[in-house]
Each structure stands twice: as C-alpha cells, then as structure tokens.
Design a protein around this motif. Sequence first.
Motif, short mmCIF file in Angstrom:
data_model
loop_
_atom_site.label_atom_id
_atom_site.label_comp_id
_atom_site.label_asym_id
_atom_site.label_seq_id
_atom_site.Cartn_x
_atom_site.Cartn_y
_atom_site.Cartn_z
N LEU A 61 -6.88 -8.40 -27.81
CA LEU A 61 -5.95 -7.33 -27.45
C LEU A 61 -4.76 -7.85 -26.64
O LEU A 61 -4.90 -8.79 -25.85
CB LEU A 61 -6.68 -6.26 -26.62
N PRO A 62 -3.59 -7.22 -26.79
CA PRO A 62 -2.39 -7.62 -26.05
C PRO A 62 -2.35 -7.01 -24.65
O PRO A 62 -1.36 -6.38 -24.26
CB PRO A 62 -1.26 -7.10 -26.93
N LEU A 63 -3.43 -7.19 -23.92
CA LEU A 63 -3.53 -6.64 -22.57
C LEU A 63 -3.82 -7.78 -21.60
O LEU A 63 -4.53 -8.73 -21.94
CB LEU A 63 -4.66 -5.60 -22.47
N SER A 64 -3.30 -7.64 -20.39
CA SER A 64 -3.59 -8.65 -19.37
C SER A 64 -5.03 -8.52 -18.92
O SER A 64 -5.69 -7.49 -19.13
CB SER A 64 -2.66 -8.45 -18.17
N ARG A 65 -5.54 -9.57 -18.28
CA ARG A 65 -6.91 -9.55 -17.79
C ARG A 65 -7.13 -8.39 -16.82
O ARG A 65 -8.13 -7.67 -16.91
CB ARG A 65 -7.23 -10.88 -17.10
N ALA A 66 -6.18 -8.18 -15.91
CA ALA A 66 -6.32 -7.11 -14.91
C ALA A 66 -6.30 -5.74 -15.58
O ALA A 66 -7.09 -4.85 -15.22
CB ALA A 66 -5.20 -7.22 -13.88
N THR A 67 -5.39 -5.55 -16.54
CA THR A 67 -5.30 -4.26 -17.23
C THR A 67 -6.57 -3.97 -18.02
O THR A 67 -7.09 -2.85 -17.99
CB THR A 67 -4.08 -4.24 -18.17
N LEU A 68 -7.07 -4.98 -18.71
CA LEU A 68 -8.29 -4.79 -19.49
C LEU A 68 -9.47 -4.48 -18.58
O LEU A 68 -10.27 -3.59 -18.89
CB LEU A 68 -8.56 -6.02 -20.35
N HIS A 69 -9.60 -5.19 -17.48
CA HIS A 69 -10.67 -4.89 -16.51
C HIS A 69 -10.58 -3.44 -16.05
O HIS A 69 -11.60 -2.73 -16.00
CB HIS A 69 -10.55 -5.81 -15.29
N ARG A 70 -9.38 -3.01 -15.72
CA ARG A 70 -9.19 -1.65 -15.23
C ARG A 70 -9.55 -0.62 -16.30
O ARG A 70 -10.24 0.37 -16.00
CB ARG A 70 -7.73 -1.48 -14.78
N GLN A 71 -9.12 -0.84 -17.52
CA GLN A 71 -9.42 0.10 -18.60
C GLN A 71 -10.92 0.16 -18.89
O GLN A 71 -11.50 1.24 -19.05
CB GLN A 71 -8.66 -0.29 -19.87
N LEU A 72 -11.56 -0.99 -18.95
CA LEU A 72 -13.00 -1.01 -19.23
C LEU A 72 -13.79 -0.34 -18.12
O LEU A 72 -14.76 0.39 -18.39
CB LEU A 72 -13.46 -2.46 -19.42
N ARG A 73 -13.40 -0.58 -16.89
CA ARG A 73 -14.10 0.03 -15.76
C ARG A 73 -13.98 1.56 -15.80
O ARG A 73 -14.98 2.28 -15.63
CB ARG A 73 -13.53 -0.52 -14.45
N GLN A 74 -12.76 2.05 -16.07
CA GLN A 74 -12.55 3.50 -16.10
C GLN A 74 -13.25 4.14 -17.30
O GLN A 74 -13.88 5.20 -17.17
CB GLN A 74 -11.05 3.81 -16.14
N LEU A 75 -13.15 3.52 -18.46
CA LEU A 75 -13.78 4.08 -19.66
C LEU A 75 -15.30 4.10 -19.52
O LEU A 75 -15.96 5.03 -19.99
CB LEU A 75 -13.36 3.28 -20.89
#
Length: 268
Positions: A46-60
């Motif tokens: 995915l074209p997401l940064s490590r921090a953004t992906l961590h944040r999205q996965l945590r929230q989802l």
Amino acid sequence: MAAETVRTAEASEPDLSSPISKALVVLDAVALAESPPRFVDLLNALPLSRATLHRQLRQLTREGMLAYDDVRQTYSMGMRVLKLAHSTWSRASLASVARNALDKLSTEIEETIHLAVLDNNQVLYVDKRLPPRSVSMFSSPGKIGPAYCTGVGKAMLSALSEPQLAEALKAQSFQRHTDKTLVNELMLRDELARIRERGHAFDDEEHEDTIICVALPILNKHGEPIGALSVTSTTYVTTLENMAKTYLPAMRTAVQEISENAQIALGV
C-alpha cells in the motif's frame, strides 16, 4: 506470505485524500488478500507510510472492522464488517429474494449450490447451500473470486453488452490457476460465445483442480445479468455432461423464480 498476494480492489491509483479513504484502502487490501496479511505485507503493498498504516490498523481493529491474530501477527476482516454484510444481504440483496428458490433447489439437487453477483467485474458469492456430503472449495458467502475462470463468472460475463464486457475483460487478471484456466481475452471470448449458444456455462476445473460446475445467468427484465446460479461438484463424483443433463431443468426453474422475485422486490 509474499507481498504480491495482497491486492487492492482496483489497479488504478487509490484515493488517499481523507482518513476514510485511507481506511477503505486498508480494508480492501485485507479483504482481497489470498491469506491474512501481516503488517509488513500491507506496508509493502500500500502507498501509506508506516505511521499512517499503524494508525489505520489500530483504529480499524479497535472499531471491530479488522481482527488481529496475536499469534500469527496477521489481520483479517472483523465481525463488525461481517455483521454489516450479512444484514445487507439478508435485507436488500439478491440473496434475500433467492432464498426460497435456493432452498427448494437444494432439496432436489444434493450438490453444492452457489448464488453470486458481479462486483467490480469480479465474482462476489452471496449465498451457498451445501449437500450432506461436500468437498472443500474456494467459494463461500462474502468471498470474492475471479470472473474469467468460474462458472458463475462466465455465465454473467456472457450476458453483458459489448461495452460492459470490454470493460469487464480489462479487469480480469488471467492468472493460471490450473492447467485448464483460460489465460487470455481471446480464449475467454471464444468460450463466452459457446456459452451464449448453449445457454449455460461450465467450470471445467478452471479455478480449482477436480472442481466442476454448471451455471446459469440470472437476468432482469431488460435481459441484463443481475447474478448467477451454479451447481458444483467434483470429478470424483460426476461429469459436466451428466450435471448438465441432470440439473439444468431444475436450475432453470430456480433462475426464473429468482428473476421474477427480483423484478418485484428489487425493481430490476
């Protein structure tokens, strides 16, 4: 798991303009993965940064849209998504209007029965009936499969208009799943012409070895495909020729009933 097994729903650039669109990209990737992906698989795909992906996965995960396996360190679709999907199918989809017809058909035919629709030019299985004896196979309600090498997929593709078909063919991956998979557009178009001529589609071990099926498109009042019905078995038990001869009359009755009910209930 190799990173290439994580796929997004569309080959085009995903929309990343908002937190919601980022969340949807992550959900698509998890839903379409061949097996539950790890963080690194999603990060590579995915074209997401490590921090953004961590944040999205945590929230989802917190919201129940994703589930995290602590042992395998993998992600899968959460119960909240499954509940929403089940509610949608049961109340306002082809599955709801087809339920009685599928129940009747399953009493006449002791084989696996599938109901599917086209979603983004791929097959989305929306209902299934299992016989007393059954074999393990790819399909299950809520699962997305390829259109070009499944009976239900080819049945629906055969009923599309040429502009719709051209668009659908662009979306096919044409990956080889078995020795019998149709692996290019020309081969598929030839097969679709044969399906139109005989009125039904086959899956001749094209998606899974030993798995065969006969399928019919479900059409609306304009002759457009709104879904497809299939009966699936295995080469250990029967042949395609015997399946067509034995099951098609009852299948046609079921398809006609589903089509009529859909026109009344769904206005299609």
